[in-house]
Write a protein that holds these residues in place. Structure first.
Motif, PDB file in Angstrom:
ATOM      1  N   ALA A   1      -3.234  14.010  39.589  1.00 42.98           N
ATOM      2  CA  ALA A   1      -3.752  15.379  39.335  1.00 42.98           C
ATOM      3  C   ALA A   1      -2.752  16.345  40.348  1.00 42.98           C
ATOM      4  CB  ALA A   1      -5.031  15.711  39.624  1.00 42.98           C
ATOM      5  N   CYS A   2      -2.610  16.069  41.795  1.00 40.32           N
ATOM      6  CA  CYS A   2      -1.683  16.740  42.602  1.00 40.32           C
ATOM      7  C   CYS A   2      -0.269  16.612  42.273  1.00 40.32           C
ATOM      8  CB  CYS A   2      -2.060  16.211  43.956  1.00 40.32           C
ATOM      9  SG  CYS A   2      -1.492  14.344  44.154  1.00 40.32           S
ATOM     10  N   GLY A   3       0.159  15.718  41.596  1.00 39.56           N
ATOM     11  CA  GLY A   3       1.752  15.889  41.063  1.00 39.56           C
ATOM     12  C   GLY A   3       2.420  14.983  41.742  1.00 39.56           C
ATOM     13  N   HIS A   4       1.734  14.117  42.783  1.00 40.19           N
ATOM     14  CA  HIS A   4       2.492  12.890  43.040  1.00 40.19           C
ATOM     15  C   HIS A   4       2.264  11.621  41.988  1.00 40.19           C
ATOM     16  CE1 HIS A   4       1.852  15.037  47.070  1.00 40.19           C
ATOM     17  NE2 HIS A   4       3.322  14.578  47.095  1.00 40.19           N
ATOM     18  N   ALA A   5       3.397  10.786  42.078  1.00 38.33           N
ATOM     19  CA  ALA A   5       3.687   9.797  41.247  1.00 38.33           C
ATOM     20  C   ALA A   5       3.558   8.452  41.938  1.00 38.33           C
ATOM     21  CB  ALA A   5       4.980   9.860  40.204  1.00 38.33           C
TER      22      ALA A   5
ATOM     23  N   LYS B   1      -7.883   8.963  46.130  1.00 38.44           N
ATOM     24  CA  LYS B   1      -7.156   9.766  46.987  1.00 38.44           C
ATOM     25  C   LYS B   1      -5.687   9.591  46.970  1.00 38.44           C
ATOM     26  CE  LYS B   1      -8.138  10.770  51.830  1.00 38.44           C
ATOM     27  NZ  LYS B   1      -8.841  10.254  52.973  1.00 38.44           N
ATOM     28  N   CYS B   2      -5.111  10.733  46.589  1.00 43.28           N
ATOM     29  CA  CYS B   2      -3.577  10.374  46.911  1.00 43.28           C
ATOM     30  C   CYS B   2      -3.226  10.001  48.170  1.00 43.28           C
ATOM     31  CB  CYS B   2      -3.005  11.877  46.362  1.00 43.28           C
ATOM     32  SG  CYS B   2      -1.130  11.765  46.649  1.00 43.28           S
ATOM     33  N   PRO B   3      -2.271   8.983  48.138  1.00 41.68           N
ATOM     34  CA  PRO B   3      -1.723   8.594  49.527  1.00 41.68           C
ATOM     35  C   PRO B   3      -0.788   9.362  50.192  1.00 41.68           C
ATOM     36  CG  PRO B   3      -0.757   7.192  47.576  1.00 41.68           C
ATOM     37  CD  PRO B   3      -1.611   8.154  47.027  1.00 41.68           C
ATOM     38  N   TYR B   4      -0.437  10.503  49.421  1.00 45.23           N
ATOM     39  CA  TYR B   4       0.619  11.343  50.060  1.00 45.23           C
ATOM     40  C   TYR B   4       0.099  12.721  50.617  1.00 45.23           C
ATOM     41  CZ  TYR B   4       4.283   8.135  49.035  1.00 45.23           C
ATOM     42  OH  TYR B   4       5.102   7.268  48.815  1.00 45.23           O
ATOM     43  N   CYS B   5      -0.772  13.293  49.637  1.00 44.90           N
ATOM     44  CA  CYS B   5      -0.980  14.754  50.156  1.00 44.90           C
ATOM     45  C   CYS B   5      -2.386  14.841  51.047  1.00 44.90           C
ATOM     46  CB  CYS B   5      -1.011  15.833  48.968  1.00 44.90           C
ATOM     47  SG  CYS B   5      -1.736  15.143  47.558  1.00 44.90           S
ATOM     48  N   PRO B   6      -3.600  14.365  50.914  1.00 49.27           N
ATOM     49  CA  PRO B   6      -4.150  13.657  50.029  1.00 49.27           C
ATOM     50  C   PRO B   6      -5.464  14.127  49.312  1.00 49.27           C
ATOM     51  CG  PRO B   6      -4.936  13.434  52.345  1.00 49.27           C
ATOM     52  CD  PRO B   6      -4.356  14.697  52.296  1.00 49.27           C
TER      53      PRO B   6
HETATM   54 ZN   LIG Z   1      -0.826  13.991  46.022  1.00 49.65          ZN
END
Ligand SMILES: [Zn+2]
Length: 391
Positions: free
Chosen positions: A353-357, A373-378
């Protein structure tokens, strides 16, 4: 081809050495036999059961010495030729690797369905190359079902190309007019370029064809806007119709490269229009294989030596990255930043949902409860919000 030349070079070396040895060995043997014979004759004159006298020693000693010398020299030469022969063997091993099939654990072409597909690809390749009789023969012998509508476009394209190579523009022009709308939709300049070549032909015909050239210029009307600059040049060249274009600022119009270019443009546009790749898929596969196989063979050898061949089990994945060069890059690939694996049909890239792939496998591993939980933004989102990315 390089492999054949490499092996041939080694064979030539062996044959050269062999001829050299054979030339003097025969002569040396004859001389040796002759000298042994004369020694024998000499000994026959001796009194039976008597001891060797000084004269006999004088004859026998140098003769024995010479026999020893010659045989050891010949045996050395034989050893040398043997090493050259084994070099040929090594050159063959190096240049012709016959166990390529081991690289693929599946029996690639063993089922009748796969065999049929392979034959169709080969047949299509021959059709593309204009080798119609070979394609026809293969269709019969392999009992392929190649409907006429599959063959016709290839036959037509080849006939037009053949005509273009003989500087006959009419077949290509007729084709371009029939397909004008589709060609315009793909921003093709084919028809304009064909008319341009015809116009240049008329100009080179001199004053006699001036009227014809002027009349022909009407064909440029639909292209006036898009090719205004080139049209100005063509009209300017009319000024030199009397003296010819050879030594004028318009001499570039006579460059033979224009005819080579038109063949390329026609092939590209016709293939694009028919939904075909410009290059034959078979040619592409073989050249890609030639680039990739040596690297794959090397890595397989290393894996076997270190007994870690089990590492390479994924069937849709290569154990190393193989760079086939810019010409062989057709689509984007996505490697998962988490699992560091290239995505595939069964494990596609997913956009959170945040845009990270990340890859689908990573997504599944990151799910806790009904959240990921996105590992990047998170940012946290639900797995259902993740969308598959199609490259
Ligand atoms: Zn993200």
């Amino acid at each position: 081809m390089d492999s054949c030349i490499g092996v041939e070079r080694e064979i030539d070396k062996v044959l050269g050495k062999f001829d050299g040895i054979k030339g003097h060995a025969d002569k040396t043997f004859e001389e040796l036999i002759e000298s042994v014979r004369s020694v024998k004759e000499e000994l026959e004159h001796a009194i039976p059961e008597s001891e060797l006298n000084a004269v006999h020693n004088l004859i026998l000693t140098p003769s024995l010495k010479r026999i020893k010398e010659v045989t050891s020299r010949l045996s050395n030469e034989h050893k040398e030729i043997h090493s050259s022969v084994s070099k040929v063997g090594r050159a063959i091993d190096k240049n012709f690797v016959s166990d390529l099939i081991d690289l693929n654990s599946e029996p690639t072409f063993e089922t009748p369905e796969r065999m049929r597909l392979l034959n169709e690809v080969v047949c299509e390749h021959f059709l593309r190359q204009g080798m119609l009789d070979i394609a026809e023969k293969l269709t019969q012998e392999a009992r392929l079902d190649m409907p006429a509508e599959v063959k016709e476009p290839f036959i037509e394209i080849n006939q037009i190309l053949e005509a273009l190579k003989h500087k006959e523009l009419q077949p290509a022009l007729r084709w371009a007019v029939v397909h004008r709308e589709q060609l315009q939709a793909q921003h093709s300049s084919l028809e304009f370029r064909l008319h341009r070549l015809r116009f240049i032909e008329l100009i080179t015909g001199g004053v006699d064809r001036q009227q014809e050239a002027l009349l022909y210029a009407k064909n440029f009307a639909p292209f006036a806007q898009e090719h205004a600059k080139e049209l100005q040049v063509l009209m300017g060249s009319l000024l030199f119709i009397r003296q010819g274009l050879a030594h004028t600022p318009y001499s570039h119009l006579l460059d033979p490269i224009n005819w080579l270019e038109i063949c390329d443009i026609f092939t590209q546009d016709a293939c694009a229009l028919l939904g075909l790749s410009v290059e034959s898929p078979l040619t592409v596969s073989i050249s890609a294989g030639c680039t990739a196989l040596p690297a794959l063979l090397n890595i397989r050898q290393v894996m076997q030596q270190r007994q870690c061949s089990v590492v390479w089990t994924a069937k849709d994945e290569l154990p190393i990255e193989v760079d086939l060069g810019m010409n062989r890059r057709y689509h984007s690939i996505f490697a998962c930043p988490i699992l560091r694996q290239q995505t595939s049909d069964s494990n596609p890239p997913m956009r959170l949902a945040c845009g990270h792939a990340i890859s689908k496998d990573s997504l599944n591993k990151l799910i806790t409860g009904n959240k990921v939980k996105c590992p990047y933004c998170p940012v946290e989102s639900t797995p259902a919000e993740a969308k598959q990315i199609r490259l």
